[in-house]
Design a protein around this motif. Sequence first.
Motif, PDB file in Angstrom:
ATOM      1  N   LEU A 175       1.059  -1.495  -0.276  1.00 26.62           N
ATOM      2  CA  LEU A 175       0.193  -0.093   0.165  1.00 26.62           C
ATOM      3  C   LEU A 175       0.738   1.041  -0.134  1.00 26.62           C
ATOM      4  CD1 LEU A 175      -3.104  -1.098   2.633  1.00 26.62           C
ATOM      5  CD2 LEU A 175      -3.126  -0.598   0.090  1.00 26.62           C
ATOM      6  N   TYR A 176       2.384   0.929   0.851  1.00 24.85           N
ATOM      7  CA  TYR A 176       3.115   2.274   0.898  1.00 24.85           C
ATOM      8  C   TYR A 176       3.791   2.366  -1.090  1.00 24.85           C
ATOM      9  CZ  TYR A 176       2.584   2.816   5.752  1.00 24.85           C
ATOM     10  OH  TYR A 176       2.265   2.584   7.494  1.00 24.85           O
ATOM     11  N   ASN A 177       4.063   1.558  -1.767  1.00 22.57           N
ATOM     12  CA  ASN A 177       4.283   1.356  -2.776  1.00 22.57           C
ATOM     13  C   ASN A 177       2.836   2.527  -3.798  1.00 22.57           C
ATOM     14  OD1 ASN A 177       6.751   1.456  -2.056  1.00 22.57           O
ATOM     15  ND2 ASN A 177       6.187  -0.623  -2.573  1.00 22.57           N
ATOM     16  N   MET A 178       1.540   1.899  -3.305  1.00 23.07           N
ATOM     17  CA  MET A 178       1.189   1.936  -5.013  1.00 23.07           C
ATOM     18  C   MET A 178       0.081   3.938  -4.118  1.00 23.07           C
ATOM     19  SD  MET A 178      -2.956  -0.849  -4.804  1.00 23.07           S
ATOM     20  CE  MET A 178      -3.421  -0.271  -6.076  1.00 23.07           C
ATOM     21  N   VAL A 179      -0.186   3.565  -3.305  1.00 22.60           N
ATOM     22  CA  VAL A 179      -0.468   5.376  -2.716  1.00 22.60           C
ATOM     23  C   VAL A 179       0.014   5.929  -2.051  1.00 22.60           C
ATOM     24  CG1 VAL A 179      -2.695   6.114  -1.829  1.00 22.60           C
ATOM     25  CG2 VAL A 179      -2.742   3.705  -2.169  1.00 22.60           C
ATOM     26  N   PHE A 180       0.561   7.313  -2.720  1.00 25.72           N
ATOM     27  CA  PHE A 180       1.074   8.334  -2.212  1.00 25.72           C
ATOM     28  C   PHE A 180       0.041   9.393  -1.656  1.00 25.72           C
ATOM     29  CE2 PHE A 180       5.322   7.790  -5.401  1.00 25.72           C
ATOM     30  CZ  PHE A 180       4.671   6.478  -4.537  1.00 25.72           C
ATOM     31  N   GLY A 181      -0.378   8.809  -0.625  1.00 23.44           N
ATOM     32  CA  GLY A 181      -1.253   8.704   0.354  1.00 23.44           C
ATOM     33  C   GLY A 181      -2.023   8.518   1.135  1.00 23.44           C
ATOM     34  N   LEU A 182      -3.303   8.354   1.353  1.00 22.63           N
ATOM     35  CA  LEU A 182      -4.537   7.607   1.899  1.00 22.63           C
ATOM     36  C   LEU A 182      -4.351   6.601   1.396  1.00 22.63           C
ATOM     37  CD1 LEU A 182      -6.850  10.720   3.911  1.00 22.63           C
ATOM     38  CD2 LEU A 182      -4.993   9.118   5.217  1.00 22.63           C
ATOM     39  N   PRO A 183      -4.267   5.719   1.853  1.00 25.88           N
ATOM     40  CA  PRO A 183      -5.425   4.080   1.399  1.00 25.88           C
ATOM     41  C   PRO A 183      -6.669   4.627   1.467  1.00 25.88           C
ATOM     42  CG  PRO A 183      -3.081   3.775   2.441  1.00 25.88           C
ATOM     43  CD  PRO A 183      -3.528   5.108   2.810  1.00 25.88           C
TER      44      PRO A 183
END
Length: 300
Positions: free
Chosen positions: A231-239
């Motif tokens: 998730l940290y790699n996929m979303v540069f913000g709020l998952p």
Amino acid sequence: MQKMLMYFWGFLYNSYFRFWLKWLLRLLTQKCELQRVLEGSKAGARRTLSIEHSLESSKSKILRNAVHVEEAEVENCVRDLMKEKKIKQKDTGFKTDLRISLLQISGYKKLYLNVEDLRKIPYDSDNEEHEDQLIELWNLLMPHENLKARITKQWCDIGFQGDDPKTDFRGMGLLGLMNLVYFSKRYTDEARQILSHSHHPKLGYSYAIVGINLTEMAYSLLKNGALKSHLYNMVFGLPQMEHFHQFYCYLVYEFDKFWFEEEPESIMHFNHYREKFHEKIKGLLLDCNVILTLGDTKKP
């Protein structure tokens, strides 16, 4: 013995060596640990996991509390951290990068709470919205066959155990149904193809039951923190919940491939192969650069 030594070393490092190492590095670089992490790694899991660890391990209460802030508090938290670490407020690069990491950290925690809330909602056959979603699932998977009744053996055709699916949602509640509907709506062709696979005379399995089981797998990986890198790699913000659903879709698609590659002797060995698949996914999630999405599996 090895575990005891690793625990002892971890205790010594966190209690004594880490402090002096940080002090030495600050003396040499004139930068605090947060600055070194943000400057030394690109946006993504490696950076945010390092920031999270640094904050959690800090002796400063202000820094430790930063991993528990909510979205609305992130801006003020960044300002307080910069003040605590004596970093100039005009350092916009540091401010922006730290803000992104804190949003990811707080967003992950919020996503887990939202997923947990859905899991705790039992399927209610008297709830019109619940019933509508269940019927939508049938229509998405079986567009050319109408249900003859709400309580019917036809539900077994899409992999439920009996004539009323509500009993199969006990473990995962409404979350299990929402995952099934999301996959069937977002990837309709793939869902129908996998349903067809599940009817294989030798290697077949109960599509809906396996789908709910994979909801439990996705939930447990989220709960124990294993999904952070993804998730940290996929979303540069709020998952968001959308991202949890997308990971579930990946699991369903990949499990179907895995099941047929393994060719189990019978469905009675499901738990063994389910755990083998679980270990495979956990191994993939150990990679700090990992992103597991269904889009990556589809051929052009």
